[in-house]
Scaffold this motif. Structure first.
Motif, PDB file in Angstrom:
ATOM      1  N   THR A  61       0.514  -1.102   0.219  1.00 11.23           N
ATOM      2  CA  THR A  61       0.211   0.141   0.183  1.00 11.23           C
ATOM      3  C   THR A  61       1.019   1.438  -0.020  1.00 11.23           C
ATOM      4  OG1 THR A  61      -1.943  -1.123   1.499  1.00 11.23           O
ATOM      5  CG2 THR A  61      -2.098   1.454   1.248  1.00 11.23           C
ATOM      6  N   LEU A  62       0.437   2.250  -1.040  1.00 14.61           N
ATOM      7  CA  LEU A  62       1.185   3.440  -1.118  1.00 14.61           C
ATOM      8  C   LEU A  62       0.636   4.461  -0.848  1.00 14.61           C
ATOM      9  CD1 LEU A  62       3.229   3.654  -4.616  1.00 14.61           C
ATOM     10  CD2 LEU A  62       3.947   2.502  -2.181  1.00 14.61           C
ATOM     11  N   VAL A  63       1.040   5.408   0.412  1.00 14.58           N
ATOM     12  CA  VAL A  63       0.032   6.938   0.444  1.00 14.58           C
ATOM     13  C   VAL A  63       0.977   8.340  -0.479  1.00 14.58           C
ATOM     14  CG1 VAL A  63      -0.923   8.172   1.970  1.00 14.58           C
ATOM     15  CG2 VAL A  63      -1.445   6.163   2.764  1.00 14.58           C
ATOM     16  N   ALA A  73      -3.731  13.619   0.097  1.00 12.37           N
ATOM     17  CA  ALA A  73      -3.609  12.135  -0.111  1.00 12.37           C
ATOM     18  C   ALA A  73      -4.193  11.190  -0.587  1.00 12.37           C
ATOM     19  CB  ALA A  73      -3.014  11.608   1.059  1.00 12.37           C
ATOM     20  N   VAL A  74      -3.764  10.363  -1.640  1.00 14.79           N
ATOM     21  CA  VAL A  74      -4.885   9.148  -1.693  1.00 14.79           C
ATOM     22  C   VAL A  74      -3.964   7.973  -1.412  1.00 14.79           C
ATOM     23  CG1 VAL A  74      -5.239  10.398  -4.116  1.00 14.79           C
ATOM     24  CG2 VAL A  74      -3.716   9.232  -4.567  1.00 14.79           C
ATOM     25  N   ARG A  75      -4.305   7.499  -1.201  1.00 11.46           N
ATOM     26  CA  ARG A  75      -3.702   5.124  -0.998  1.00 11.46           C
ATOM     27  C   ARG A  75      -4.104   4.338  -2.394  1.00 11.46           C
ATOM     28  NH1 ARG A  75      -7.395   3.791   2.713  1.00 11.46           N
ATOM     29  NH2 ARG A  75      -6.947   5.085   4.705  1.00 11.46           N
ATOM     30  N   VAL A 104       2.584   0.486   5.053  1.00 11.85           N
ATOM     31  CA  VAL A 104       2.853   2.413   3.867  1.00 11.85           C
ATOM     32  C   VAL A 104       3.345   2.100   3.890  1.00 11.85           C
ATOM     33  CG1 VAL A 104       1.597   3.505   5.500  1.00 11.85           C
ATOM     34  CG2 VAL A 104       0.996   4.162   3.541  1.00 11.85           C
ATOM     35  N   GLN A 105       3.999   2.629   2.224  1.00  9.39           N
ATOM     36  CA  GLN A 105       4.917   3.582   1.923  1.00  9.39           C
ATOM     37  C   GLN A 105       4.081   4.695   1.642  1.00  9.39           C
ATOM     38  OE1 GLN A 105       8.817   2.887   1.694  1.00  9.39           O
ATOM     39  NE2 GLN A 105       8.513   5.008   1.601  1.00  9.39           N
ATOM     40  N   LEU A 106       4.893   5.976   2.403  1.00  9.81           N
ATOM     41  CA  LEU A 106       4.740   7.524   2.316  1.00  9.81           C
ATOM     42  C   LEU A 106       5.049   7.724   0.679  1.00  9.81           C
ATOM     43  CD1 LEU A 106       2.392   9.291   3.209  1.00  9.81           C
ATOM     44  CD2 LEU A 106       3.891  10.068   4.641  1.00  9.81           C
ATOM     45  N   ILE A 143       9.107  10.100   8.502  1.00  5.95           N
ATOM     46  CA  ILE A 143      10.272   9.914   8.481  1.00  5.95           C
ATOM     47  C   ILE A 143      10.786   9.209   7.151  1.00  5.95           C
ATOM     48  CG2 ILE A 143      12.172   9.312   9.691  1.00  5.95           C
ATOM     49  CD1 ILE A 143      10.883   9.707  11.863  1.00  5.95           C
ATOM     50  N   ARG A 144      10.110   7.987   6.681  1.00  2.00           N
ATOM     51  CA  ARG A 144      10.279   7.226   6.031  1.00  2.00           C
ATOM     52  C   ARG A 144      10.119   7.425   4.191  1.00  2.00           C
ATOM     53  NH1 ARG A 144       8.706   3.250   9.779  1.00  2.00           N
ATOM     54  NH2 ARG A 144       7.226   3.407   8.786  1.00  2.00           N
TER      55      ARG A 144
END
Length: 192
Positions: A6-8, A39-41, A105-107, A133-134
């Motif tokens: 999942t990306l945000v 933002a979108v998921r 999730v990866q932001l 942070i990531r």
């Protein structure tokens, strides 16, 4: 590059003034204070299909009066912020809840949105969420992919990659959707 299921994808609009970017964001007494979070998921297993959206308007505390430059750039005016804007801690809390509702999730952002969000957390004595942070900054990826010698703005991606525009440039949610659409477009072409 993109390692989570999942990306945000998110985008910020923040206080700015004529010449602020050219100064390296260092005009005396000025800071990049968040005014909008969009933002979108995205579901990586489904070709980066959008599965959720988030948007918050924020009342800046350090620079409560928006500059004419900011208003013309974003279309966000003082009346909108005064009427619908929320304090940053409240908007950030809702954004964190949106992130937490996404599982692992990866932001993702196209630029310095992660550090800017972290700075704003610091100014409000809030902990910086680990996902922030990531944050994965994909700006260098797009710069190289498109053979450019400088940063490609999110609003340029639809024209450069050949997919439909996703809304007004310099709107947090529209820019997040544009970045998501760019990732979907590249995945469909087998380039990501």
């Amino acid at each position: 590059m993109l390692i989570a299921d999942t990306l945000v994808v998110f985008d910020l609009e923040f206080t700015t003034w004529e010449g602020f970017m050219a100064s390296g964001w260092s005009l005396p007494g000025k800071r990049r204070e968040v005014v909008q979070i969009g933002a979108v998921r995205l579901d990586a297993a489904a070709g980066f299909a959008e599965t959720g959206a988030f948007q918050a308007l924020v009342r800046p505390r350090l620079h409560p009066r928006l500059s004419t430059y900011f208003i013309e750039l974003t279309g966000i005016d003082q009346e909108m912020v005064d009427r619908d804007g929320r304090p940053f801690p409240e908007a950030m809390g809702d954004f964190v809840a949106f992130l937490e509702g996404s599982g692992t999730v990866q932001l993702v952002a196209n630029g310095l949105d992660g550090p800017i969000l972290a700075d704003n957390c610091g100014w409000h004595d809030l902990p910086v969420p680990p996902a922030v942070i990531r944050t994965l900054d994909v700006s260098n990826f797009f710069t190289r992919l498109l053979g450019r010698d400088r940063h490609v703005t999110t609003s340029q991606l639809s024209g450069l990659l050949g997919f439909p525009e996703q809304g007004r440039a310099h709107d947090g949610l529209a820019d997040a959707r544009t970045l998501g659409a760019a990732l979907r477009h590249l995945r469909a072409q087998g380039r990501l």
